[in-house]
Design an enzyme around this catalytic site. Structure first.
Site, mmCIF file in Angstrom:
data_model
loop_
_atom_site.group_PDB
_atom_site.id
_atom_site.type_symbol
_atom_site.label_atom_id
_atom_site.label_comp_id
_atom_site.label_asym_id
_atom_site.label_seq_id
_atom_site.Cartn_x
_atom_site.Cartn_y
_atom_site.Cartn_z
ATOM 1 N N TYR A 156 0.908 -1.362 0.154
ATOM 2 C CA TYR A 156 0.068 -0.099 0.030
ATOM 3 C C TYR A 156 0.970 1.118 0.027
ATOM 4 O O TYR A 156 0.676 2.197 -0.661
ATOM 5 C CB TYR A 156 -1.127 0.074 1.250
ATOM 6 C CG TYR A 156 -1.855 1.260 1.276
ATOM 7 C CD1 TYR A 156 -3.135 1.128 0.530
ATOM 8 C CD2 TYR A 156 -1.610 2.158 2.265
ATOM 9 C CE1 TYR A 156 -3.952 2.232 0.880
ATOM 10 C CE2 TYR A 156 -2.693 3.124 2.223
ATOM 11 C CZ TYR A 156 -3.860 3.219 1.427
ATOM 12 O OH TYR A 156 -4.599 4.130 1.613
ATOM 13 N N LYS A 160 1.054 4.017 -2.766
ATOM 14 C CA LYS A 160 0.755 5.654 -2.335
ATOM 15 C C LYS A 160 2.053 6.713 -2.753
ATOM 16 O O LYS A 160 1.895 7.720 -3.241
ATOM 17 C CB LYS A 160 0.364 5.653 -1.127
ATOM 18 C CG LYS A 160 -1.124 5.119 -0.935
ATOM 19 C CD LYS A 160 -2.141 5.459 -1.865
ATOM 20 C CE LYS A 160 -3.637 5.014 -1.695
ATOM 21 N NZ LYS A 160 -4.722 5.588 -2.333
HETATM 22 P P1 NAP Z 1 -13.428 2.418 1.017
HETATM 23 O O1 NAP Z 1 -14.532 3.031 1.926
HETATM 24 O O2 NAP Z 1 -12.984 0.981 0.960
HETATM 25 O O3 NAP Z 1 -13.708 2.836 -0.348
HETATM 26 C C1 NAP Z 1 -12.983 2.307 -1.489
HETATM 27 C C2 NAP Z 1 -13.564 2.747 -2.679
HETATM 28 O O4 NAP Z 1 -12.878 2.382 -3.860
HETATM 29 C C3 NAP Z 1 -15.071 1.976 -3.058
HETATM 30 O O5 NAP Z 1 -16.205 2.958 -3.489
HETATM 31 C C4 NAP Z 1 -14.891 0.805 -3.928
HETATM 32 O O6 NAP Z 1 -15.955 0.692 -4.945
HETATM 33 C C5 NAP Z 1 -13.630 1.556 -4.800
HETATM 34 N N1 NAP Z 1 -12.873 0.592 -5.618
HETATM 35 C C6 NAP Z 1 -12.322 -0.375 -5.068
HETATM 36 N N2 NAP Z 1 -11.557 -1.172 -6.117
HETATM 37 C C7 NAP Z 1 -12.161 -0.403 -7.119
HETATM 38 C C8 NAP Z 1 -11.530 -0.540 -8.640
HETATM 39 N N3 NAP Z 1 -10.893 -1.762 -9.181
HETATM 40 N N4 NAP Z 1 -12.420 0.094 -9.536
HETATM 41 C C9 NAP Z 1 -13.325 1.128 -9.260
HETATM 42 N N5 NAP Z 1 -13.508 1.445 -7.886
HETATM 43 C C10 NAP Z 1 -12.892 0.665 -6.932
HETATM 44 O O7 NAP Z 1 -12.088 3.217 1.124
HETATM 45 P P2 NAP Z 1 -11.921 4.771 1.569
HETATM 46 O O8 NAP Z 1 -11.166 4.810 3.270
HETATM 47 O O9 NAP Z 1 -12.926 5.783 1.371
HETATM 48 O O10 NAP Z 1 -10.715 5.243 0.815
HETATM 49 C C11 NAP Z 1 -10.502 5.875 -0.325
HETATM 50 C C12 NAP Z 1 -9.281 6.407 -0.906
HETATM 51 O O11 NAP Z 1 -8.684 7.037 0.057
HETATM 52 C C13 NAP Z 1 -8.352 5.120 -1.167
HETATM 53 O O12 NAP Z 1 -7.451 5.509 -2.261
HETATM 54 C C14 NAP Z 1 -7.431 4.919 0.176
HETATM 55 O O13 NAP Z 1 -6.461 4.318 -0.187
HETATM 56 C C15 NAP Z 1 -7.365 6.364 0.472
HETATM 57 N N6 NAP Z 1 -7.012 6.692 1.694
HETATM 58 C C16 NAP Z 1 -8.038 6.426 2.869
HETATM 59 C C17 NAP Z 1 -7.803 6.597 4.031
HETATM 60 C C18 NAP Z 1 -8.452 6.280 5.334
HETATM 61 O O14 NAP Z 1 -8.195 6.377 6.428
HETATM 62 N N7 NAP Z 1 -9.578 5.830 5.225
HETATM 63 C C19 NAP Z 1 -6.369 7.184 4.380
HETATM 64 C C20 NAP Z 1 -5.530 7.629 3.507
HETATM 65 C C21 NAP Z 1 -5.811 7.343 2.294
HETATM 66 P P3 NAP Z 1 -16.599 -0.841 -4.728
HETATM 67 O O15 NAP Z 1 -17.024 -1.004 -3.301
HETATM 68 O O16 NAP Z 1 -17.996 -0.344 -5.509
HETATM 69 O O17 NAP Z 1 -15.754 -1.713 -5.410
#
Ligand code: NAP
Length: 248
Positions: A156, A160
């Protein structure tokens, strides 16, 4: 006047979490919004109906961000349907955590494909359209883990960190075409992705955050609105940390 009135935005991975909040934040600010989802079909379809309340054009697409051809087809379809493409947010992402000793080749490949190759796929397709327009803002969602590293997340963190190098390179290549490219590095944001974490780990993290709490998806969305809008027309190639100060 709303901050994104007249603009067309595309957000990947908007069925839940941060992507969903970004799509909503953009619609609230007057943008027409296209968004994608993959496995959460019901949630994606429901979001399309929900966002209609903001009175702009909204359309969800089921599309795999990690597939090159699908990303090209998506950008073409959005351009045809909405008439242009001003803003792209590469948000779709996953985790497949494990210590290096136990990490499988599949876990490595899957995370790099979905988190990093996806950003290449859609940025390449979208900037082709943006170059003709001579306007565009690309926002890539990285993570503070891509800056600092994290034990148990080598795949990961690498994906990133890769996004940050990619973002800066695209900013250098396309600045002369009036296309900006920035990254947002969230810290600990409370979504389904972080809900699976051990409570003890989460409590330790919270303690180490100067603001003493996890972030909310809408707080990342607000930073995206800024980088998408004409409030940031002289900002490109940057990584904006939205992390409650944890990496300070
Ligand atoms: P999440 O709740 O798990 O949501 C992930 C989203 O990505 C879902 O809508 C999922 O869609 C979509 N997705 C996954 N694989 C995909 C693919 N192959 N094609 C299209 N869509 C896909 O995660 P989140 O926490 O909101 O994270 C969103 C972003 O922020 C990510 O890039 C993550 O690395 C980044 N981030 C998150 C955090 C945190 O603390 N939460 C911190 C730093 C960075 P489906 O469910 O419809 O497949």
């Amino acid at each position: 006047m709303k901050l994104l009135e007249g603009k067309v935005a595309l957000v990947t991975g908007a069925s839940k979490g941060i992507g969903r909040a970004i799509a909503e934040g953009f619609a609230k600010q007057g943008a027409a919004v296209a968004f994608t989802y993959l496995s959460s079909v019901e949630k994606g379809e429901a979001l399309e109906k929900e966002l209609a309340q903001y009175g702009t054009k909204i359309k969800g697409f089921r599309s795999d961000a990690s597939d090159f051809k699908s990303a090209e087809d998506l950008a073409t379809a959005v351009n045809a349907e909405f008439g242009k493409l001003d803003i792209v947010v590469n948000n779709a992402g996953i985790t497949r955590d494990g210590l290096l000793m136990r990490m499988t080749e599949e876990q490595w490949d899957e995370v790099l494909r979905i988190n990093l190759k996806s950003v290449f796929n859609l940025t390449k397709a979208a900037t082709k359209i943006m170059m003709k327009q001579r306007f565009g803002s690309v926002i890539n969602i990285t993570s503070i883990v891509g800056i600092k590293g994290n034990a148990g997340q080598a795949n990961y963190a690498a994906s990133k960190a890769g996004i940050i190098g990619f973002t800066k390179s695209v900013a250098l290549e396309l600045g002369s075409r009036n296309i900006r490219c920035n990254a947002i590095a969230p810290g600990f944001i409370e979504t389904e992705m972080t809900a699976v974490l051990d409570q003890k780990v989460v409590d330790e993290w919270r303690n180490g955050i100067p603001l003493k709490r996890g972030g909310q998806p809408n707080e990342v969305a607000d930073a995206c609105v800024f980088l998408a809008s004409d409030m940031s027309t002289y900002i490109t190639g940057q990584v904006l940390q939205v992390d409650g100060g944890i990496l300070t």
